[in-house]
Design a protein around this motif. Structure first.
Motif, PDB file in Angstrom:
ATOM      1  N   ILE A 132      30.236 -26.681  59.778  1.00 38.87           N
ATOM      2  CA  ILE A 132      29.999 -27.580  60.916  1.00 38.87           C
ATOM      3  C   ILE A 132      30.718 -28.912  60.698  1.00 38.87           C
ATOM      4  O   ILE A 132      31.379 -29.435  61.602  1.00 38.87           O
ATOM      5  CB  ILE A 132      28.479 -27.804  61.124  1.00 38.87           C
TER       6      ILE A 132
ATOM      7  N   ASP B 122      34.386 -28.574  61.192  1.00 39.65           N
ATOM      8  CA  ASP B 122      34.714 -28.389  62.606  1.00 39.65           C
ATOM      9  C   ASP B 122      34.642 -29.721  63.365  1.00 39.65           C
ATOM     10  O   ASP B 122      35.502 -30.019  64.205  1.00 39.65           O
ATOM     11  CB  ASP B 122      33.733 -27.358  63.193  1.00 39.65           C
TER      12      ASP B 122
ATOM     13  N   ASP C 207      29.758 -28.432  71.503  1.00 42.96           N
ATOM     14  CA  ASP C 207      29.506 -26.997  71.334  1.00 42.96           C
ATOM     15  C   ASP C 207      28.222 -26.739  70.529  1.00 42.96           C
ATOM     16  O   ASP C 207      27.404 -25.900  70.901  1.00 42.96           O
ATOM     17  CB  ASP C 207      30.683 -26.326  70.613  1.00 42.96           C
ATOM     18  N   TYR C 208      28.062 -27.455  69.419  1.00 42.11           N
ATOM     19  CA  TYR C 208      26.872 -27.220  68.584  1.00 42.11           C
ATOM     20  C   TYR C 208      25.601 -27.664  69.298  1.00 42.11           C
ATOM     21  O   TYR C 208      24.537 -27.078  69.123  1.00 42.11           O
ATOM     22  CB  TYR C 208      27.004 -27.927  67.232  1.00 42.11           C
ATOM     23  N   THR C 209      25.717 -28.716  70.101  1.00 45.54           N
ATOM     24  CA  THR C 209      24.537 -29.186  70.835  1.00 45.54           C
ATOM     25  C   THR C 209      24.125 -28.140  71.872  1.00 45.54           C
ATOM     26  O   THR C 209      22.930 -27.896  72.096  1.00 45.54           O
ATOM     27  CB  THR C 209      24.824 -30.549  71.487  1.00 45.54           C
TER      28      THR C 209
ATOM     29  N   ARG D  82      24.659 -24.962  71.496  1.00 49.00           N
ATOM     30  CA  ARG D  82      24.146 -23.804  70.776  1.00 49.00           C
ATOM     31  C   ARG D  82      22.758 -24.049  70.169  1.00 49.00           C
ATOM     32  O   ARG D  82      21.865 -23.228  70.288  1.00 49.00           O
ATOM     33  CB  ARG D  82      25.130 -23.433  69.654  1.00 49.00           C
ATOM     34  N   PHE D  83      22.573 -25.213  69.531  1.00 50.22           N
ATOM     35  CA  PHE D  83      21.323 -25.446  68.790  1.00 50.22           C
ATOM     36  C   PHE D  83      20.244 -26.123  69.640  1.00 50.22           C
ATOM     37  O   PHE D  83      19.057 -25.935  69.396  1.00 50.22           O
ATOM     38  CB  PHE D  83      21.590 -26.283  67.535  1.00 50.22           C
TER      39      PHE D  83
ATOM     40  N   GLN E  81      25.917 -31.648  62.877  1.00 54.43           N
ATOM     41  CA  GLN E  81      27.006 -32.134  63.738  1.00 54.43           C
ATOM     42  C   GLN E  81      26.872 -33.639  63.993  1.00 54.43           C
ATOM     43  O   GLN E  81      27.883 -34.360  64.061  1.00 54.43           O
ATOM     44  CB  GLN E  81      27.077 -31.337  65.058  1.00 54.43           C
TER      45      GLN E  81
ATOM     46  N   TYR F  58      19.124 -28.863  57.207  1.00 58.14           N
ATOM     47  CA  TYR F  58      20.529 -28.966  57.603  1.00 58.14           C
ATOM     48  C   TYR F  58      21.009 -30.416  57.541  1.00 58.14           C
ATOM     49  O   TYR F  58      22.118 -30.712  57.085  1.00 58.14           O
ATOM     50  CB  TYR F  58      20.739 -28.394  59.014  1.00 58.14           C
TER      51      TYR F  58
END
Lengths: 429, 429
Positions: free
Chosen positions: B37, B40, B51-53, B55-56, B191, B216
């Motif tokens: 992460i 990226d 994107d991670y926001t 997804r998670f 992220q 994390y």
């Protein structure tokens, strides 16, 4: 050839960013190896430490010979030239005097609500000090790490220092004796860090580990962080010299080379508003390199990482200094105090032409363990506070509790923590 | 059932060691995921964060909506009950008053050799504050992190807080407004840590990241350490209550449960020399659990990690306290001040029966961000110094340099660093 930047150039901002982000250390893939070594030392203790010392240092040890004995230290001290011991003691006394002023104050006060509060500082009980082996084994660093620990009141300062093939540096042992180091073990690498963090049958664990080391030591410190405290992760050393036309180019060249001789990854930067001075410094560097024992290292450092920044106005360039956040900053200008007062990010500032960094490396008094790799933006040089911790204190009378209760219980309720609220209200009835 | 230890038992030392070494957190294999992460986000910036926001957090953002806007904060403040806002302001003012006393002093002095030296403290320029989402999203923690940063003089306090499915906690935004937070982004996880450390097109980088988070977040902080500073890696919260026969068992039970309700991994320990009190506390815990909204969490924490230590003599047991090095220590004995003065390792001490930890959690004044998992052996609660750094200063006159030169050049020679020595001697002629 060192790189050259000129703030009147269109490419300056891009080139300056490249300078800031340039990596000066090989990033080795050491983390997996280090994880295995740490796990093995946790599992097998002394036996694992002894195995790794055999493998990496070509030295056969037993649990009985891990520790350097008092008579060995006596012999080392006896082997040191008296004038070197005297110089060490001068350094020790001056470092101690400076650091004694850093001892923090406890506090205790009562406020208008009748609440008493404050804090109390206390020394960490046991601290490990990593001392590298080989060419980077510096007696001055032993003093710089151990003296503040002892000033703080650390009960047990434990030094580890690898001795490849059994070769010890007598002056390192003498410095440890002078500084009051309590235990010395002839081990190094990730295995020594693991032994300090987790303990073995022969080595009692410590609560914090300080001191520089190679990539393996750095990775091990990062891994044991949490189990113990650690100091910063040290990178290659660096100096930034700010100079105007009043400065002596030979002195500047000598200082740039003093930094460069440490390590091919060291970095020396000159920032000046005087192009003629810059040219003279470059000439002087080349001239002085001719007679320098460590010329090969210094020349490579200067060629690979040296930099000359031409700026139109030194005061206006201070934001650049703060972005570089140099470990060492020397100021050789007509009014160095004024410039020094304007700098925000630097590990240490050496003010004026008669304050070469080398004085601070050895005997000035301030610590020479300083934040590298731009970390002066957020951290400080080593000091007494690194060997102490602060316990906060709070004491309420029944009336003081009553005064604070409404706000506390409202916030507890807002956070959905009813037991928090109850622990306050239960005392009010 | 909580575990019970008795220092008159032959197995005590073994059992106590087990208590010290018990892990209370699942060690997830998150490090690889976090490394990816971070890489990226460094590579793709805002796009990766978005994107991670998605997804998670199941939240669709654009570069324009990453940041929480002033009118959203206005609306959040307007949505908070006035008495909660007033309680927050009470807390803020008291936290500020306590931390103002922590501002450090600069120093400048001249010694007998004529060497001038000292240091200067300055604030870190930009700090990131991680605020967890969901149930662990506490407005009190926003104050405890942001107020000392502002007292220190940090120019830019940047808060990140995930808002799963877009749900925000209005009181968290209100606390940020009150504390003077400068920017808020609705992102979290590794992220958000990566964005703070390296910056993106929309988020300028900071120099240090503080605040608690899940596994994390903790792994990400450990990874970016060096690029930026970090505070401690926080573990589950814990309290140790020391009590004798003079203490009120209902109050103790309430305090143990206030800790236990945080999290099933929280730990509450009672140490007492009075077996009858211990039995009464246990009964009171069971009784109070009946009416506690978070009874399920608290009961599990108490059953899994609760402990009662019976000791023959409280003062003699202080070494056990120092080995435990509790985050929070409450002392409810006949002479709590005396006992408090004997403790070396604790994050915070709450002195006497009318000082429940919950007062310190919210409005006492001292910080509630404290060292967990025995790290009070080597670290302190959050404070003003965590948001400042110290630059050391050194200035030699020609005479002062001459006085220090012999010791400095001898040590340089002993360390094989001739350019260091030359940088001193070149100035003497």
């Amino acid at each position: 050839m060192p790189i050259r930047l000129d703030d009147s150039s269109a490419a300056f901002e891009r080139d300056f960013r490249d300078l800031l982000s340039a990596k000066r250390e090989v990033s080795e893939e050491v983390d997996r190896v280090v994880a295995d070594i740490i796990a093995d030392v946790r599992e097998r203790g002394d036996a694992a430490v002894i195995d790794y010392t055999q493998r990496f240092d070509a030295l056969a040890l037993t649990p009985q010979t891990l520790r350097v004995q008092a008579d060995e230290i006596d012999a080392a001290v006896a082997a040191c030239p008296p004038e070197q011991l005297a110089a060490l003691e001068t350094a020790r006394a001056r470092i101690e005097a400076y650091h004694l002023r850093q001892k923090p104050q406890d506090a205790w006060f009562m406020d208008a609500a009748g609440v008493e509060s404050g804090w109390r500082w206390s020394a960490i009980e046991a601290v490990g000090l990593y001392v590298p082996g080989g060419t980077a084994s510096y007696p001055s660093s032993v003093l710089m790490n151990a003296v503040p620990a002892k000033v703080a009141g650390v009960d047990r300062v434990v030094m580890v220092a690898p001795t490849p093939r059994g070769e010890t540096n007598p002056l390192v042992l003498a410095a440890a004796r002078l500084a009051g180091v309590d235990e010395i073990y002839r081990i190094g690498g990730a295995q020594a860090v693991a032994a300090l963090a987790y303990g073995t049958a022969s080595i009692a664990p410590v609560a914090k580990i300080v001191g520089p080391g190679n990539a393996y030591v750095a990775a091990a410190k990062r891994r044991v962080f949490g189990q113990v405290g650690i100091d910063m992760i040290a990178g290659p050393s660096e100096v930034l010299v700010i100079a105007d036309g009043t400065a002596n180019p030979d002195w500047i060249a000598a200082d740039l080379l003093a930094q460069a001789e440490h390590d091919v990854s060291a970095q020396s930067i000159l920032m000046t508003n005087d192009a003629a001075l810059a040219a003279e410094v470059e000439k002087a560097v080349q001239a002085q390199l001719q007679t320098l024992p460590r010329a090969e290292i210094a020349a490579k450092s200067w060629a690979d990482y040296g930099a000359i920044l031409l700026v139109s106005d030194l005061e206006a360039a201070i934001p650049l200094v703060d972005r570089l956040a140099p470990e060492h900053l020397e100021i050789m200008t007509a009014d160095p105090d004024r410039l020094a007062s304007m700098i925000r990010n630097a590990g240490a500032i050496f003010i004026g032409g008669h304050t070469p960094e080398a004085i601070g490396d050895y005997v000035g008094g301030p610590n020479h363990v300083l934040p590298t790799a731009r970390s002066a933006r957020f951290s400080s040089g080593l000091g007494v506070l690194d060997f102490m911790k602060r316990t906060s204190l709070l004491k309420c009378s029944p009336d003081a509790l009553r005064a604070l209760a409404p706000a506390a219980t409202r916030l507890a309720q807002a956070e959905g923590l009813q037991a928090h609220g109850r622990s306050v209200t239960i005392r009010l009835n």
